[in-house]
Design an enzyme around this catalytic site. Sequence first.
Site, PDB file in Angstrom:
ATOM      1  N   CYS A   2       0.848  -1.206   0.000  1.00 28.23           N
ATOM      2  CA  CYS A   2       0.000   0.000   0.000  1.00 28.23           C
ATOM      3  C   CYS A   2       0.877   1.247   0.000  1.00 28.23           C
ATOM      4  O   CYS A   2       1.358   1.679   1.052  1.00 28.23           O
ATOM      5  CB  CYS A   2      -0.933   0.001   1.214  1.00 28.23           C
ATOM      6  SG  CYS A   2      -2.014   1.435   1.273  1.00 28.23           S
ATOM      7  N   CYS A  13      -0.379   4.216   2.093  1.00 21.89           N
ATOM      8  CA  CYS A  13      -0.285   4.058   3.560  1.00 21.89           C
ATOM      9  C   CYS A  13       1.163   4.147   4.029  1.00 21.89           C
ATOM     10  O   CYS A  13       1.465   4.790   5.028  1.00 21.89           O
ATOM     11  CB  CYS A  13      -0.814   2.692   4.003  1.00 21.89           C
ATOM     12  SG  CYS A  13      -2.418   2.267   3.346  1.00 21.89           S
ATOM     13  N   ASP A  14       2.049   3.463   3.331  1.00 24.20           N
ATOM     14  CA  ASP A  14       3.410   3.293   3.826  1.00 24.20           C
ATOM     15  C   ASP A  14       4.437   4.160   3.098  1.00 24.20           C
ATOM     16  O   ASP A  14       5.596   4.226   3.516  1.00 24.20           O
ATOM     17  CB  ASP A  14       3.816   1.812   3.719  1.00 24.20           C
ATOM     18  CG  ASP A  14       2.926   0.937   4.587  1.00 24.20           C
ATOM     19  OD1 ASP A  14       2.624   1.359   5.712  1.00 24.20           O
ATOM     20  OD2 ASP A  14       2.515  -0.145   4.145  1.00 24.20           O
TER      21      ASP A  14
END
Lengths: 103, 308
Positions: free
Chosen positions: B133, B136-137
């Site tokens: 992701c 997200c990361d």
Amino acid sequence: MAVTVREINGEELERLIAGNKVLVDFYSKTCGPCKMLSYVLKDVAKDVDGVEIVAVDFDKNKEAVDKYGVDSYPTLIVFNKGKEVIRVKGLQQRPKIMQLINI
Amino acid sequence: MSNHDVAIIGAGPAGMTAAIYAARANLNVVLIEKLAPGGQIVNTYEIQNYTGMGTINGAELAIKMFEHTQELGVQFEYATVIGISTTGPVKKLICEEGLFYEAKAVIIATGTEPGMLNVPGESSFAGTSISWCAICDGPRYRNKKIIVIGGGNSAVEEGIYLASMAEEVVIVTLFNLTADPIACRKLRALSNVKIYEYYEILEFLGEGKFIGLKAKSTQTSEEMIIKADGVFEYIGIKPISKAFIDLDIVDDHGYIEADTTMSTKIPGIFAAGDVVARKFLRQVITACSDGAIAARSAAKYMEKLNEI
């Protein structure tokens, strides 16, 4: 009683976590799993007593993000009397969040 | 033990649509999900081809779909189904949490998940230095070096996104870039992106801390080490069907075989969405179509049961 999820900034976070148990959701407005987690947390908040659930915008609160070593979102951290109890990264299911709160 | 007309496993677009159609057919429905409503669309920033929605964020569409199921009174449960027993008059769903659900009909809509390479070192760094992701990361790699594995649409689009924050993005792909040509051109034009085509990943390197990858050219057999701080893998998808292998309805690739009515070869067990085999197109709209058809087939199956 939690009832709802309150948006707070880094300064308020410092004051809040010094007290009773708090579940903090570090999120970003651009992140899909964060949106879904916020939705789930709003539902959790209706059923939680004695624990405040708050949201901190990752992109607007760099000092808090650095201080607590938050390197991805969403990240949930439970604090109790100023100390970190547990943290989890990524989207979580409702029963897991209830478990985190009850640790 | 709960008893229902229809149990739906998976609350992605297929499962939620099946729940809506089954509830509207006056069936007693339980929708079982292991994580949260939405499935893969939660990770999709923008969906631009779902009729009537224009451009919509994937998570926002998932929430709309979920609220639609709740308006119709669909029972929603969090559980991970690990098997289905078909020996009795009703199907029994066995869950990891020790829960059981009984239903006359079952719709499997478990979807897919990102594939992995299964090479040495990968499992040690999965979820830490290896991510699926970018949104997200990605922030943790601001001004750092990232490797993106894959050459399809996801790899190229996420590579472009990651290049906006990372110091350098290295794309490593087994073939050439196969993504949409406009996206490929955009990626190739970025000054902080390096692309290695026709390279096979041999190993994730590092003891405790990830330090890079070992890769080998499939054209020259030359091996090289690419140092990086993190990796994003986009090498395709795999069906989530392990719980159903014993039912003998799963093909060699793990997809569930179903006919045009979304019926499997076991009476009363239906499948819908990305987990279904031989699909020409895997999109939100086709998953919803499957879900509607599966629910209608389940309703017809119930009518026949009631006639007996």
